[in-house]
Design a protein around this motif. Structure first.
Motif, PDB file in Angstrom:
ATOM      1  N   ASN A  61      56.705  26.760  47.903  1.00 13.67           N
ATOM      2  CA  ASN A  61      56.114  25.543  48.486  1.00 13.67           C
ATOM      3  C   ASN A  61      56.322  24.272  47.673  1.00 13.67           C
ATOM      4  O   ASN A  61      55.562  23.320  47.799  1.00 13.67           O
ATOM      5  CB  ASN A  61      54.606  25.744  48.725  1.00 13.67           C
ATOM      6  CG  ASN A  61      54.325  26.748  49.817  1.00 13.67           C
ATOM      7  OD1 ASN A  61      54.744  26.577  50.958  1.00 13.67           O
ATOM      8  ND2 ASN A  61      53.626  27.820  49.464  1.00 13.67           N
ATOM      9  N   THR A  64      57.110  21.630  50.264  1.00 16.52           N
ATOM     10  CA  THR A  64      56.296  21.660  51.472  1.00 16.52           C
ATOM     11  C   THR A  64      55.449  20.392  51.580  1.00 16.52           C
ATOM     12  O   THR A  64      54.951  19.882  50.572  1.00 16.52           O
ATOM     13  CB  THR A  64      55.389  22.904  51.461  1.00 16.52           C
ATOM     14  OG1 THR A  64      56.208  24.067  51.253  1.00 16.52           O
ATOM     15  CG2 THR A  64      54.641  23.058  52.762  1.00 16.52           C
ATOM     16  N   TRP A  74      49.459  29.151  50.477  1.00 18.64           N
ATOM     17  CA  TRP A  74      49.841  27.798  50.871  1.00 18.64           C
ATOM     18  C   TRP A  74      49.809  26.876  49.658  1.00 18.64           C
ATOM     19  O   TRP A  74      49.033  27.076  48.721  1.00 18.64           O
ATOM     20  CB  TRP A  74      48.890  27.247  51.932  1.00 18.64           C
ATOM     21  CG  TRP A  74      49.230  25.843  52.355  1.00 18.64           C
ATOM     22  CD1 TRP A  74      48.619  24.691  51.969  1.00 18.64           C
ATOM     23  CD2 TRP A  74      50.290  25.457  53.222  1.00 18.64           C
ATOM     24  NE1 TRP A  74      49.231  23.605  52.549  1.00 18.64           N
ATOM     25  CE2 TRP A  74      50.267  24.044  53.333  1.00 18.64           C
ATOM     26  CE3 TRP A  74      51.282  26.164  53.934  1.00 18.64           C
ATOM     27  CZ2 TRP A  74      51.179  23.330  54.105  1.00 18.64           C
ATOM     28  CZ3 TRP A  74      52.192  25.453  54.706  1.00 18.64           C
ATOM     29  CH2 TRP A  74      52.131  24.065  54.796  1.00 18.64           C
ATOM     30  N   SER A  76      51.498  22.570  48.532  1.00 19.27           N
ATOM     31  CA  SER A  76      52.311  21.440  48.972  1.00 19.27           C
ATOM     32  C   SER A  76      52.448  20.438  47.842  1.00 19.27           C
ATOM     33  O   SER A  76      51.613  20.364  46.939  1.00 19.27           O
ATOM     34  CB  SER A  76      51.681  20.767  50.190  1.00 19.27           C
ATOM     35  OG  SER A  76      50.371  20.314  49.892  1.00 19.27           O
ATOM     36  N   ARG A 128      51.709  23.385  59.443  1.00 17.85           N
ATOM     37  CA  ARG A 128      50.988  24.140  58.421  1.00 17.85           C
ATOM     38  C   ARG A 128      50.318  25.364  59.038  1.00 17.85           C
ATOM     39  O   ARG A 128      49.778  25.296  60.151  1.00 17.85           O
ATOM     40  CB  ARG A 128      49.920  23.263  57.761  1.00 17.85           C
ATOM     41  CG  ARG A 128      49.051  24.036  56.789  1.00 17.85           C
ATOM     42  CD  ARG A 128      48.046  23.188  56.059  1.00 17.85           C
ATOM     43  NE  ARG A 128      47.166  24.031  55.247  1.00 17.85           N
ATOM     44  CZ  ARG A 128      46.333  23.590  54.319  1.00 17.85           C
ATOM     45  NH1 ARG A 128      46.243  22.285  54.085  1.00 17.85           N
ATOM     46  NH2 ARG A 128      45.588  24.430  53.628  1.00 17.85           N
ATOM     47  N   TRP A 144      56.975  24.897  58.447  1.00 18.22           N
ATOM     48  CA  TRP A 144      57.615  24.857  57.127  1.00 18.22           C
ATOM     49  C   TRP A 144      58.743  25.862  56.972  1.00 18.22           C
ATOM     50  O   TRP A 144      59.548  25.776  56.030  1.00 18.22           O
ATOM     51  CB  TRP A 144      56.567  25.078  56.036  1.00 18.22           C
ATOM     52  CG  TRP A 144      55.827  26.379  56.197  1.00 18.22           C
ATOM     53  CD1 TRP A 144      54.726  26.603  56.972  1.00 18.22           C
ATOM     54  CD2 TRP A 144      56.156  27.628  55.610  1.00 18.22           C
ATOM     55  NE1 TRP A 144      54.343  27.920  56.905  1.00 18.22           N
ATOM     56  CE2 TRP A 144      55.209  28.566  56.062  1.00 18.22           C
ATOM     57  CE3 TRP A 144      57.159  28.040  54.730  1.00 18.22           C
ATOM     58  CZ2 TRP A 144      55.238  29.898  55.682  1.00 18.22           C
ATOM     59  CZ3 TRP A 144      57.186  29.377  54.348  1.00 18.22           C
ATOM     60  CH2 TRP A 144      56.230  30.294  54.825  1.00 18.22           C
TER      61      TRP A 144
END
Length: 534
Positions: A61, A64, A74, A76, A128, A144
């Protein structure tokens, strides 16, 4: 059931078999925004302290889009957006926090190129995901995962990123970091085709090389092996593409996962699945003679496939808090060396996909190395691996199970009581472990270790141990009554229990005509490191 089994181990201190190179000190995780938390920085420092060789750290990520806040599976950085006219806008603020933490801790980043920023994604749906541990794994596949819709903008982004890193940390430093393209494109992390992936790989690798000509780049990080025709097809087609197009590639990467289950009333590990995955991909690589010289990175090498799948919802993952995870890591890593030797290939690193999860209950069954800042037992397995160094020594054990049997069936009958040893300039390190797939009580091993070929004065002995009652903060936490809000005194006790325990110290052990005799009782799911130092 007998109360113990007798095991004889031989270590030949004068028979070196080749240089020891650690492949186990590679780590990774999905959630890059945990990197710079208080607990994250602490753990990164601890990983550096495991051994003289700095650890390599891999995370998802990094490209991301999002708000920079962590969530399960997750993360980013929001490194790439576009203005109203579609012009790229680069923002390295969050990226710098991540890599500053690595550099400050003395880590080496394994820089992962991925995933697709929202402005470059044409996915028909949400960008997302909002996955939770009780959701189906496939729900992570959202925007993504789409192929970048503009490979020119994508390549420019990678080149700008690499140049920024060189400006911030020094070109020589960043060129020494390995760079990799994507993650598990044969699974839920890529919605494009194999040819689309190969095209994206080429654009990405060439962009890195334009900015950092000396940097190493690799891929494709497919997952699964012996029982995944899709992974096998993806790997073969990717490697054929590399050969046909002379694509830049400096290492080949794949993943390997075990398969624990609940068997009767306990967890039964599936180490054979992980070893078969490794063996299968090594076989595929050997089909391409022009690539056999390349080092291999097992980008994730784990007991199963989802670090964030808590044992609360997935009881087969109940191995994660205590010593079983630690001895499994030791078993799987040491057998990985054997698989590489059998295939006549070089495995440079095997990534343990485990870090930490902030703001979660204590010992909640995630596949992590620490909980709320307290180290789990598994980290002490790595600490003992970190005490190996120098050259491998010839060893033998009467309870060593053959590699072929582990690959075929795991350890389901007699336990594997195995040994490796190394010799450096000041002494010998002997690592002994007692592993079984079944997480249930079993007889201890009464181990007799004979070290021959010793020269020089009588050495000192330091004996370290990880098992149910040593180097196991989980056991101490349970004895406290499993508090979710430990007192300051309890926290200090847990923190101390998470460190590697030294159970025996001898100023000078007896040496008889070059031979040293050592004895220890090693419980099932236990690991000992005996250090003899002159």
């Amino acid at each position: 059931m007998s109360s113990s089994i007798d095991v004889s181990i031989a270590v030949h201190a004068d028979r070196r078999t080749g240089p020891y190179k650690p492949l186990w000190n590679w780590f990774g995780y999905d959630e890059p925004n945990y990197t710079y938390s208080e607990h994250g920085k602490k753990l990164l420092r601890e990983l550096t302290e495991l051994s003289p060789e700095p650890p390599l750290i891999r995370t998802h990520n990094l490209l991301t889009s999002g708000d920079g806040l962590p969530a399960l599976k997750w993360g980013s950085t929001n490194a790439y957006t576009e203005d109203a006219n579609g012009k790229p806008v680069y923002d390295w603020t969050v990226m710098d926090k991540i890599f500053d933490a690595y550099v400050e801790a003395g880590n080496i980043p394994l820089v992962q190129i991925g995933f697709t920023p929202e402005a470059l994604s044409d996915f028909d749906g949400e960008y997302r995901h909002h996955w939770a541990p009780n959701d189906k794994y496939a729900t992570i596949t959202t925007g993504w995962t789409a192929p970048p819709n503009d490979l020119k903008k994508w390549g420019d982004l990678i080149e700008a990123w690499a140049n920024h890193m060189a400006d911030r940390y020094g070109r020589d430093v960043v060129e020494s970091w390995p760079w990799e393209v994507w993650n598990e494109p044969d699974g839920h992390y890529w919605t494009g085709t194999i040819p689309q992936f190969c095209e994206m790989y080429d654009v990405s690798a060439k962009a890195v090389k334009r900015a950092l000509p000396k940097a190493r780049v690799g891929g494709p990080h497919v997952c699964g092996g012996f029982n995944s025709p899709k992974a096998q097809t993806f790997m073969r087609e990717f490697l054929q593409h590399v050969v046909d197009h002379n694509s830049p590639i400096d290492f080949i990467a794949f993943h390997a996962k075990g398969n624990p289950v609940v068997y009767k009333d306990h967890v039964r590990m599936g180490i054979h699945k992980q070893l078969k995955d490794i063996d299968t991909h090594l076989g595929i690589i050997n089909e391409f003679p022009s690539l056999r010289h390349l080092p291999i990175v097992i980008g994730e090498s784990d007991p199963e496939g989802c670090a964030a799948c808590s044992a609360r919802y997935h009881p087969q993952n109940g191995y994660r808090n205590g010593p079983l995870y630690g001895v499994y890591v030791v078993e799987s890593m040491l057998r990985t060396y054997e698989l590489a030797a059998r295939a006549n290939l070089t495995i440079e690193g095997a990534v343990t996909w485990a870090f930490l999860f902030d703001d979660q209950p204590w010992f909640d069954g995630f596949r992590d190395l620490a909980t709320n800042g307290v180290d789990k037992a598994v980290l002490n397995g790595f600490r003992m691996l970190g005490k190996l160094g120098g050259d491998w020594l010839e060893t033998a054990s009467t309870q060593r199970q053959p590699l072929a049997d582990l690959v075929a069936d795991g350890v389901r009958g007699a336990p594997d009581v195995n040994v490796v040893a190394t010799r450096d300039d000041t002494g010998v390190s002997v690592l002994v472990y007692h592993y079984h797939d079944d997480d249930e009580a079993g007889p201890s091993a009464e181990v007799t270790i004979t070290v021959d070929g010793w020269t020089g004065k009588a050495p000192a002995l330091r004996h370290y141990r990880m098992d149910e009652t040593h180097s196991n903060a989980f056991g101490v936490w349970k004895a406290m009554g499993s508090p979710q809000n430990p007192t300051r005194a309890q926290y200090a006790e847990l923190e101390a229990a998470g460190q590697l325990a030294e159970i025996e110290t001898v100023g000078a052990v007896a040496v008889d005509n070059g031979k040293i005799l050592l004895r220890t009782t090693l419980p099932r799911q236990g690991v000992s490191l005996l250090r003899l130092e002159a």
